[in-house]
Each structure stands twice: as structure tokens, then as C-alpha cells.
Design a protein around this motif. Structure first.
Motif, short mmCIF file in Angstrom:
data_model
loop_
_atom_site.label_atom_id
_atom_site.label_comp_id
_atom_site.label_asym_id
_atom_site.label_seq_id
_atom_site.Cartn_x
_atom_site.Cartn_y
_atom_site.Cartn_z
N ILE A 16 20.73 7.41 51.98
CA ILE A 16 20.81 8.48 52.99
C ILE A 16 21.02 7.88 54.38
CG2 ILE A 16 19.56 10.37 54.12
CD1 ILE A 16 18.09 10.80 51.40
N CYS A 17 20.32 6.77 54.68
CA CYS A 17 20.52 6.09 55.97
C CYS A 17 21.99 5.71 56.15
CB CYS A 17 19.65 4.83 56.06
SG CYS A 17 17.90 5.12 56.30
N ASP A 18 22.59 5.15 55.10
CA ASP A 18 23.99 4.73 55.17
C ASP A 18 24.92 5.92 55.40
OD1 ASP A 18 23.32 2.09 54.78
OD2 ASP A 18 23.67 2.12 52.61
N GLU A 19 24.62 7.03 54.72
CA GLU A 19 25.45 8.23 54.88
C GLU A 19 25.39 8.74 56.32
OE1 GLU A 19 25.55 12.79 53.20
OE2 GLU A 19 25.00 11.21 51.77
N LEU A 20 24.18 8.79 56.88
CA LEU A 20 24.02 9.22 58.26
C LEU A 20 24.73 8.27 59.22
CD1 LEU A 20 20.25 10.23 58.06
CD2 LEU A 20 22.10 11.79 58.72
N ALA A 21 24.59 6.97 58.96
CA ALA A 21 25.22 5.95 59.82
C ALA A 21 26.74 6.05 59.78
CB ALA A 21 24.76 4.56 59.38
N GLN A 26 26.34 6.52 66.61
CA GLN A 26 25.14 6.04 67.33
C GLN A 26 24.00 5.71 66.35
OE1 GLN A 26 26.79 8.93 68.52
NE2 GLN A 26 27.89 7.70 70.03
N LEU A 27 23.86 6.52 65.30
CA LEU A 27 22.86 6.18 64.27
C LEU A 27 23.28 4.89 63.57
CD1 LEU A 27 21.95 9.62 62.61
CD2 LEU A 27 20.69 8.39 64.39
N GLY A 28 24.59 4.72 63.37
CA GLY A 28 25.09 3.50 62.75
C GLY A 28 24.75 2.27 63.58
N THR A 29 24.81 2.43 64.90
CA THR A 29 24.48 1.31 65.79
C THR A 29 23.01 0.92 65.66
OG1 THR A 29 26.22 1.94 67.34
CG2 THR A 29 24.46 0.55 68.21
N ILE A 30 22.14 1.90 65.45
CA ILE A 30 20.71 1.60 65.28
C ILE A 30 20.52 0.68 64.08
CG2 ILE A 30 18.43 2.56 64.68
CD1 ILE A 30 19.22 5.09 66.25
N ILE A 31 21.17 1.00 62.96
CA ILE A 31 21.02 0.17 61.75
C ILE A 31 21.64 -1.20 61.96
CG2 ILE A 31 21.75 -0.06 59.34
CD1 ILE A 31 21.12 2.80 58.90
N LYS A 32 22.81 -1.25 62.62
CA LYS A 32 23.46 -2.55 62.88
C LYS A 32 22.57 -3.43 63.75
CE LYS A 32 28.21 -0.91 62.51
NZ LYS A 32 29.03 0.00 63.31
N THR A 33 21.89 -2.80 64.70
CA THR A 33 21.08 -3.56 65.68
C THR A 33 19.71 -3.94 65.13
OG1 THR A 33 22.17 -2.26 67.41
CG2 THR A 33 20.25 -3.56 68.07
N TYR A 34 19.04 -3.00 64.47
CA TYR A 34 17.63 -3.22 64.08
C TYR A 34 17.39 -3.19 62.57
CZ TYR A 34 17.12 -2.02 69.02
OH TYR A 34 17.25 -1.98 70.39
N GLY A 35 18.43 -2.92 61.78
CA GLY A 35 18.22 -2.80 60.33
C GLY A 35 17.73 -1.40 59.98
N TYR A 36 17.38 -1.22 58.73
CA TYR A 36 16.91 0.09 58.26
C TYR A 36 15.53 0.40 58.83
CZ TYR A 36 20.56 0.02 54.65
OH TYR A 36 21.76 -0.01 53.99
N PRO A 37 15.25 1.66 59.09
CA PRO A 37 13.88 2.02 59.54
C PRO A 37 12.91 1.89 58.38
CG PRO A 37 15.16 4.01 59.14
CD PRO A 37 16.12 2.85 58.95
N PRO A 38 11.60 1.75 58.69
CA PRO A 38 10.60 1.84 57.61
C PRO A 38 10.63 3.24 57.02
CG PRO A 38 9.60 1.09 59.68
CD PRO A 38 10.98 1.57 60.01
N MET A 39 10.31 3.36 55.74
CA MET A 39 10.17 4.69 55.14
C MET A 39 8.70 5.08 55.28
SD MET A 39 11.12 6.15 51.37
CE MET A 39 9.43 6.36 50.80
N TRP A 40 8.38 5.65 56.44
CA TRP A 40 6.98 6.00 56.70
C TRP A 40 6.50 7.05 55.71
CZ3 TRP A 40 10.09 5.34 61.28
CH2 TRP A 40 9.68 4.27 62.10
N SER A 41 5.34 6.81 55.12
CA SER A 41 4.77 7.82 54.20
C SER A 41 3.25 7.71 54.19
CB SER A 41 5.33 7.65 52.79
OG SER A 41 4.89 6.43 52.23
N MET A 200 15.21 7.08 61.96
CA MET A 200 16.11 6.12 62.61
C MET A 200 15.89 6.13 64.12
SD MET A 200 19.34 7.00 60.14
CE MET A 200 20.58 5.78 60.53
N LEU A 201 15.70 7.34 64.68
CA LEU A 201 15.42 7.44 66.13
C LEU A 201 14.10 6.77 66.49
CD1 LEU A 201 16.41 11.20 66.76
CD2 LEU A 201 17.74 9.17 67.39
N TRP A 202 13.07 7.00 65.68
CA TRP A 202 11.78 6.34 65.93
C TRP A 202 11.92 4.81 65.84
CZ3 TRP A 202 8.94 10.26 62.33
CH2 TRP A 202 8.47 11.33 63.08
N HIS A 203 12.71 4.38 64.86
CA HIS A 203 12.94 2.94 64.66
C HIS A 203 13.58 2.34 65.93
CE1 HIS A 203 13.52 -0.73 62.54
NE2 HIS A 203 14.82 -0.60 62.31
N HIS A 204 14.54 3.06 66.49
CA HIS A 204 15.19 2.63 67.74
C HIS A 204 14.16 2.56 68.87
CE1 HIS A 204 18.22 2.59 71.00
NE2 HIS A 204 17.47 3.52 71.58
#
Length: 212
Positions: A16-21, A26-41, A200-204
């Protein structure tokens, strides 16, 4: 036939992260810069809801300190045990009078059977929101976090969350005065995965704070 419930899990989270990116530069840039966000649960427990109530309008560290203090007092945070605490004991656990009232109200609702956390797992998002916001002290932000972290619903967007909103304004280079309606319109493009976009926004937001 039951209502289809849109959830995410460890198996599809990165997909799902990849699809959004791929669909949002801009979401794609977050993953390129910081990697995938944690899956908070968090587990679907009374303690998890208490934790979210404690997080209302304070830092995550402050909320966790209060939660740990309550746990020290009770060993296990259950509705029955919480109702035995006095207001002075709650105060010693860094709980404001208002949050003490909210936590007790939630405990009473669960003990009386007004709220059944397990039953919420089978309800659509709107019904979960209806049930929980009927309780004093539980507003839309609290329900959003519960849907996202606890029930792992894929399409919640907490427009009342300052960290997510500030990150959104930053990555989209939006003015500070951007209205709630404009922000919701931007988030519409992320359906049916607004929860994961928010993570992804929180990760950024959190990654930038670490760098400061």
C-alpha cells in the motif's frame, strides 16, 4: 451478509505504501528519504484506549509517563481496577481532572456493557465512531487513532492531528492558512488508504524532528 471492512496488515502494508508513493510524488519522496514508516499498532484493549485518551493534546512522552504510572499502581490496567483509583491517586499518575473523568467514564461504559471492544472489531468505521463518540471525552481524533492503530482500518484521516496536518502542509508546500476543507480534499486522493498515507506523514514529521 456482513459489511466489508477495509483493513491493512503486515502483509500488505508496504504494498500500500508503494501504491501511494507511485500515485503521489510527495509521499514517494518521504519513502525515498526516510524509508517505509513503522506500522504502528496496539492491541484492542481498555489500556490502549486509555493510552489514546492520555495522548489528547499532550506530548507522546507525557502520555506514556502517565500510562506507566497508572500501570505501576494497578499492575494491570482494567476497567474494574481503574474504578478503584481515587482522584488523588489519578493526580499522582499525572492525570488531569478532566482525563480522570474520561477514563472513569470509559471504564464504567465497559463494565456496564454499554461498550464492547471485541464487538467493535466487526463494525464499520462509521458505527465504531458513533458508539465511541457517544462517550464523554472521546472525540473524533481519539476515534481516528483507535481505528488506525487498534482496528487497523485503512482509510481514516485524522484532520485534527497537528503533526499529520503540519507534515501535509510541509510536503505539499501549502500556506499555514490552508483550510480544513482543502486538506480533506487533498487527502481524498489517497482513498481508500488514508490511514497509511497519514502514517507516512507522521514518519516525515518524526524523522525531521530526529534530525533537528
Amino acid at each position: 451478509m456482513g459489511v466489508a471492512i477495509n483493513q491493512f496488515n503486515a502483509d500488505n502494508f508496504h504494498i500500500i505504501c508503494d501504491e501511494l508513493a507511485n500515485n503521489d510524488a510527495q509521499l514517494g519522496t518521504i519513502i525515498k528519504t526516510y524509508g517505509y514508516p513503522p506500522m504502528w499498532s496496539r492491541p484492542n484493549t481498555f489500556e490502549s484506549l486509555v493510552h489514546i485518551i492520555l495522548e489528547q493534546q499532550v506530548s507522546l512522552a507525557s502520555a506514556l509517563s502517565a500510562l506507566n504510572k497508572i500501570r505501576e499502581h494497578l499492575q494491570e490496567i482494567t476497567p474494574a481496577r481503574v474504578l478503584l483509583l481515587t482522584d488523588d491517586e489519578f493526580r499522582a499518575c499525572y492525570c488531569s481532572r478532566q482525563k480522570t473523568a474520561y477514563i472513569k467514564y470509559l471504564a464504567e461504559a465497559i463494565v456496564s456493557g454499554q461498550i464492547n471492544l471485541v464487538a467493535l472489531e466487526e463494525m464499520p468505521d462509521d458505527e465504531v465512531r458513533l458508539r465511541l463518540t457517544a462517550l464523554k471525552g472521546i472525540g473524533n481524533w481519539t476515534v481516528d487513532v483507535y481505528l488506525m492503530f487498534v482496528l487497523q482500518r485503512a482509510d481514516a484521516f485524522p484532520v485534527g492531528d497537528l503533526a499529520a496536518i503540519n507534515a501535509l502542509k510541509q510536503i505539499k508546500k501549502l500556506p499555514a492558512s490552508t483550510s480544513k476543507e482543502q486538506l480533506l480534499a487533498i487527502a481524498e486522493a489517497w482513498r481508500p488508504y488514508r490511514t497509511i498515507a497519514t502514517m507516512m506523514l507522521w514518519h516525515h514529521y518524526l524523522s525531521l524532528r530526529v534530525k533537528l
